[in-house]
Design a protein around this motif. Structure first.
Motif, PDB file in Angstrom:
ATOM      1  N   THR A   1       4.690  -3.590   0.792  1.00 42.90           N
ATOM      2  CA  THR A   1       5.451  -3.659   2.041  1.00 42.90           C
ATOM      3  C   THR A   1       5.186  -2.407   2.868  1.00 42.90           C
ATOM      4  N   TRP A   2       5.864  -2.321   4.028  1.00 39.05           N
ATOM      5  CA  TRP A   2       5.827  -1.126   4.871  1.00 39.05           C
ATOM      6  C   TRP A   2       4.393  -0.669   5.149  1.00 39.05           C
ATOM      7  N   GLY A   3       3.512  -1.657   5.430  1.00 37.14           N
ATOM      8  CA  GLY A   3       2.170  -1.329   5.864  1.00 37.14           C
ATOM      9  C   GLY A   3       1.097  -1.359   4.802  1.00 37.14           C
ATOM     10  N   ARG A   4       1.458  -1.737   3.552  1.00 35.53           N
ATOM     11  CA  ARG A   4       0.441  -1.887   2.501  1.00 35.53           C
ATOM     12  C   ARG A   4       0.605  -3.234   1.794  1.00 35.53           C
ATOM     13  N   ASP A   5      -0.530  -3.781   1.317  1.00 36.90           N
ATOM     14  CA  ASP A   5      -0.489  -5.080   0.657  1.00 36.90           C
ATOM     15  C   ASP A   5      -0.422  -4.921  -0.861  1.00 36.90           C
ATOM     16  N   ILE A   6      -0.589  -6.028  -1.577  1.00 33.95           N
ATOM     17  CA  ILE A   6      -0.414  -6.056  -3.029  1.00 33.95           C
ATOM     18  C   ILE A   6      -1.419  -5.153  -3.753  1.00 33.95           C
ATOM     19  N   ASN A   7      -2.558  -4.901  -3.134  1.00 33.86           N
ATOM     20  CA  ASN A   7      -3.573  -4.039  -3.729  1.00 33.86           C
ATOM     21  C   ASN A   7      -3.494  -2.603  -3.229  1.00 33.86           C
ATOM     22  N   GLY A   8      -2.485  -2.311  -2.437  1.00 35.11           N
ATOM     23  CA  GLY A   8      -2.332  -0.967  -1.883  1.00 35.11           C
ATOM     24  C   GLY A   8      -3.167  -0.719  -0.645  1.00 35.11           C
ATOM     25  N   GLU A   9      -3.812  -1.777  -0.145  1.00 38.65           N
ATOM     26  CA  GLU A   9      -4.633  -1.632   1.065  1.00 38.65           C
ATOM     27  C   GLU A   9      -3.745  -1.711   2.312  1.00 38.65           C
TER      28      GLU A   9
ATOM     29  N   MET B   1      -2.137  -2.884   5.695  1.00 33.29           N
ATOM     30  CA  MET B   1      -1.868  -4.182   6.314  1.00 33.29           C
ATOM     31  C   MET B   1      -1.439  -3.943   7.756  1.00 33.29           C
ATOM     32  N   SER B   2      -2.045  -4.650   8.696  1.00 29.82           N
ATOM     33  CA  SER B   2      -1.723  -4.443  10.108  1.00 29.82           C
ATOM     34  C   SER B   2      -0.274  -4.822  10.384  1.00 29.82           C
ATOM     35  N   ALA B   3       0.309  -4.179  11.375  1.00 28.09           N
ATOM     36  CA  ALA B   3       1.732  -4.380  11.681  1.00 28.09           C
ATOM     37  C   ALA B   3       2.020  -5.713  12.358  1.00 28.09           C
ATOM     38  N   ASP B   4       0.995  -6.482  12.676  1.00 24.27           N
ATOM     39  CA  ASP B   4       1.208  -7.785  13.313  1.00 24.27           C
ATOM     40  C   ASP B   4       0.738  -8.928  12.414  1.00 24.27           C
ATOM     41  N   TYR B   5       0.682  -8.673  11.117  1.00 24.58           N
ATOM     42  CA  TYR B   5       0.099  -9.645  10.186  1.00 24.58           C
ATOM     43  C   TYR B   5       0.982 -10.890  10.016  1.00 24.58           C
TER      44      TYR B   5
ATOM     45  N   GLU C   1       1.617   9.422   3.191  1.00 23.20           N
ATOM     46  CA  GLU C   1       2.375   8.175   3.286  1.00 23.20           C
ATOM     47  C   GLU C   1       3.632   8.305   4.149  1.00 23.20           C
ATOM     48  N   PHE C   2       4.179   9.492   4.224  1.00 28.10           N
ATOM     49  CA  PHE C   2       5.392   9.695   5.027  1.00 28.10           C
ATOM     50  C   PHE C   2       5.150   9.269   6.469  1.00 28.10           C
ATOM     51  N   GLU C   3       4.106   9.798   7.076  1.00 31.44           N
ATOM     52  CA  GLU C   3       3.791   9.454   8.466  1.00 31.44           C
ATOM     53  C   GLU C   3       3.296   8.018   8.594  1.00 31.44           C
ATOM     54  N   LEU C   4       2.581   7.541   7.555  1.00 39.10           N
ATOM     55  CA  LEU C   4       2.071   6.171   7.609  1.00 39.10           C
ATOM     56  C   LEU C   4       3.213   5.158   7.660  1.00 39.10           C
ATOM     57  N   ILE C   5       4.234   5.365   6.843  1.00 41.53           N
ATOM     58  CA  ILE C   5       5.379   4.443   6.824  1.00 41.53           C
ATOM     59  C   ILE C   5       6.141   4.509   8.145  1.00 41.53           C
ATOM     60  N   LEU C   6       6.345   5.721   8.664  1.00 39.85           N
ATOM     61  CA  LEU C   6       7.043   5.862   9.943  1.00 39.85           C
ATOM     62  C   LEU C   6       6.263   5.198  11.078  1.00 39.85           C
ATOM     63  N   ARG C   7       4.959   5.356  11.055  1.00 44.60           N
ATOM     64  CA  ARG C   7       4.132   4.723  12.092  1.00 44.60           C
ATOM     65  C   ARG C   7       4.197   3.193  11.974  1.00 44.60           C
ATOM     66  N   TYR C   8       4.221   2.707  10.738  1.00 43.64           N
ATOM     67  CA  TYR C   8       4.353   1.259  10.530  1.00 43.64           C
ATOM     68  C   TYR C   8       5.673   0.751  11.124  1.00 43.64           C
ATOM     69  N   ILE C   9       6.750   1.464  10.881  1.00 44.96           N
ATOM     70  CA  ILE C   9       8.061   1.043  11.394  1.00 44.96           C
ATOM     71  C   ILE C   9       8.015   0.928  12.915  1.00 44.96           C
ATOM     72  N   GLU C  10       7.442   1.912  13.566  1.00 43.52           N
ATOM     73  CA  GLU C  10       7.359   1.887  15.039  1.00 43.52           C
ATOM     74  C   GLU C  10       6.463   0.742  15.518  1.00 43.52           C
ATOM     75  N   ASP C  11       5.319   0.562  14.880  1.00 46.69           N
ATOM     76  CA  ASP C  11       4.384  -0.485  15.307  1.00 46.69           C
ATOM     77  C   ASP C  11       4.950  -1.873  15.032  1.00 46.69           C
TER      78      ASP C  11
END
Length: 361
Positions: free
Chosen positions: A252-260, A262-266, A338-348
Motif C-alpha cells: 500500500t501507500w505507493g508500493r505493490d506486493i513485490n515492493g515495487e 505503484m503510481s498514485a492513479d493505479y 520512504e518517509f518522503e515517498l509515503i508523504l508524496r504518495y498521500i499528496e498525489d
C-alpha cells in the motif's frame, strides 16, 4: 524516542530445524514466549503465502490452553520484508480506524529467537472471537478471504469459469462448516437480485455505511488485492448482517506486493469487485460514498494529518534497524527515503481522487 518491547521466542533446536525444513507446513510447534518478565507456553508456525519464500519469516503465535478445542488467543508477527519502511501495514490499519472502520490493532516489536536477534516485526491482532469481545461486538461467524476467488462473484477470476462452490476463496475462522451457508446466501443475493430490488435487499445482508468506509480505506491506500482478498467478513449473530474488515496491507501507500513503486492513479475511485460495482450503481449509496470520501480527503487522508504519525514511527524504528540481521546498509538508506515517498504518495493520491469525485454523480 519510544522504546519498543522485546519478545523472545525459545524453540527446541530439533523443532526449529523441522520448522525451517518445511516452510509450507501449518503444523504448530511448541515454544515459549517471553514478554517482559512473563513467559508463556505457545505454539507457532510460519504464516502467509508468497512471503514464506522470503528470507525473513512471519509467524503465527497461539497461546496454549489447558482446555481442549477451546478458542485460544493468537496474534501474528509480520516481517514486513518487502516494505522498506516496515510501516505500511500499521499505517493502513491506523487510517482505517481513523475513518471509523473496523481494523486490527498493530504495533512494532523487536524479536529474538533462541537468544539471537531476529529483527523488527509488526505484531498484528488476529480477527477472531477475542477481536469481537474486545470491542463489545456480538459473537458471530468470521470468514477470511484468502485468494482471488473471494471476489463476491459467481465467476472465478483464477479459472475464468463458474465457481464449483460459492464459498470458494474463503476460510472459516469462527464457526462451523454449516455456517458457510450464510456466506453462500450472501453471494447468491449479490449476484441474483434484480437491480430494482437490490437497494432494499442488500441492506438485509450488508452494513452499507461500514462497507463504504472500508471501500474508501482500500481506495485511498491502494491495496490492489484488497478488493478480492486480504479482508475478513464478520457476520453479526444478532442481526445476521455482514461487515468487512481489512487484512494484510503492506502492499500500500505507493508500493505493490513485490515492493515495487505503484503510481498514485493505479486504482480508480470506484475500486472494483462485484459487490462494490452493484452498491455504487445505486444512486443513494453512491451519493453517500461521494459525501464520505469528500470529507475524508479533506481531513483524514492528508499530509498534515498523517505526517506526525509517520514521523513518530520512523523515529521509533530507526535505532532498531541496525540490530535487524536482515537489514543491510543500503536498506537503512532506503528506509530513510520512504518517509518522503509515503508523504508524496498521500499528496498525489489525494489530488487524483479529488479530481475524480465528479465521476460519482
Amino acid at each position: 524516542m519510544t522504546a519498543l518491547p522485546t519478545y523472545s521466542l525459545f524453540i527446541h533446536p530439533n523443532d526449529l530445524r523441522d520448522l525451517r525444513a518445511d516452510i509450507w507446513s501449518d503444523e504448530l510447534i511448541a515454544a515459549r514466549l517471553k514478554k517482559g518478565e512473563k513467559i508463556f507456553p505457545v505454539e507457532i508456525c510460519y504464516r502467509g503465502s508468497h512471503i514464506r519464500k522470503l528470507p525473513k519469516k512471519s509467524y503465527l503465535i497461539q497461546f496454549k490452553s489447558s482446555r481442549k478445542k477451546s478458542p485460544v488467543p493468537e496474534f501474528h508477527l509480520n516481517a514486513e520484508y518487502n516494505d522498506p519502511s516496515l510501516i505500511r501495514n500499521r499505517l493502513s490499519f491506523h487510517f482505517f480506524k481513523r475513518i471509523g472502520a473496523l481494523a486490527p490493532e498493530a504495533s512494532h516489536i523487536f524479536l529474538k529467537v533462541n537468544g539471537e536477534p531476529a529483527g523488527l516485526y509488526l505484531q498484528i491482532e488476529s480477527v477472531d472471537e477475542f477481536f469481537l469481545k474486545k470491542r463489545g461486538l456480538p459473537p458471530g461467524n468470521i470468514y477470511y478471504a484468502i485468494n482471488d476467488n473471494a471476489n463476491f462473484s459467481l465467476i472465478s477470476p483464477i479459472m475464468n469459469e463458474v465457481k464449483s462452490r460459492l464459498e470458494k476463496g474463503y476460510e472459516l475462522k469462527c464457526g462451523k462448516e454449516e455456517d458457510f451457508g450464510y456466506l453462500r446466501k450472501l453471494i447468491y443475493v449479490i449476484n441474483s437480485t434484480p437491480q430494482s430490488d437490490f437497494p432494499n435487499e442488500i441492506v438485509k445482508h450488508i452494513a452499507i455505511e461500514p462497507y463504504l468506509r472500508w471501500l474508501i480505506g482500500v481506495v485511498c491506500t491502494q491495496n490492489f488485492d484488497g478488493f478480492i482478498q486480504n479482508y475478513a467478513l464478520y457476520r453479526n449473530s444478532e442481526t445476521g448482517i455482514f461487515e468487512i474488515l481489512p487484512w494484510d496491507y503492506d502492499a500500500t501507500w505507493g508500493r505493490d506486493i513485490n515492493g515495487e513503486l505503484m503510481s498514485a492513479d493505479y486504482i480508480p475511485i470506484t475500486g472494483y469487485n462485484t459487490l462494490t460495482a452493484r452498491i455504487l450503481d445505486v444512486y443513494d449509496f453512491r451519493k453517500r460514498y461521494r459525501e464520505m470520501i469528500t470529507e475524508i480527503l479533506e481531513t483524514a487522508f492528508t499530509k498534515n494529518e498523517l505526517e506526525p504519525v509517520l514521523l513518530e514511527w520512523f523515529d521509533t524504528l530507526r535505532p532498531y534497524l541496525k540490530m535487524d540481521p536482515f537489514k543491510k546498509k543500503n536498506e537503512l538508506d532506503a528506509f530513510e527515503a520512504e518517509f518522503e515517498l509515503i508523504l508524496r504518495y498521500i499528496e498525489d493520491r489525494n489530488r487524483y481522487l479529488v479530481k475524480n469525485i465528479a465521476s460519482l454523480k
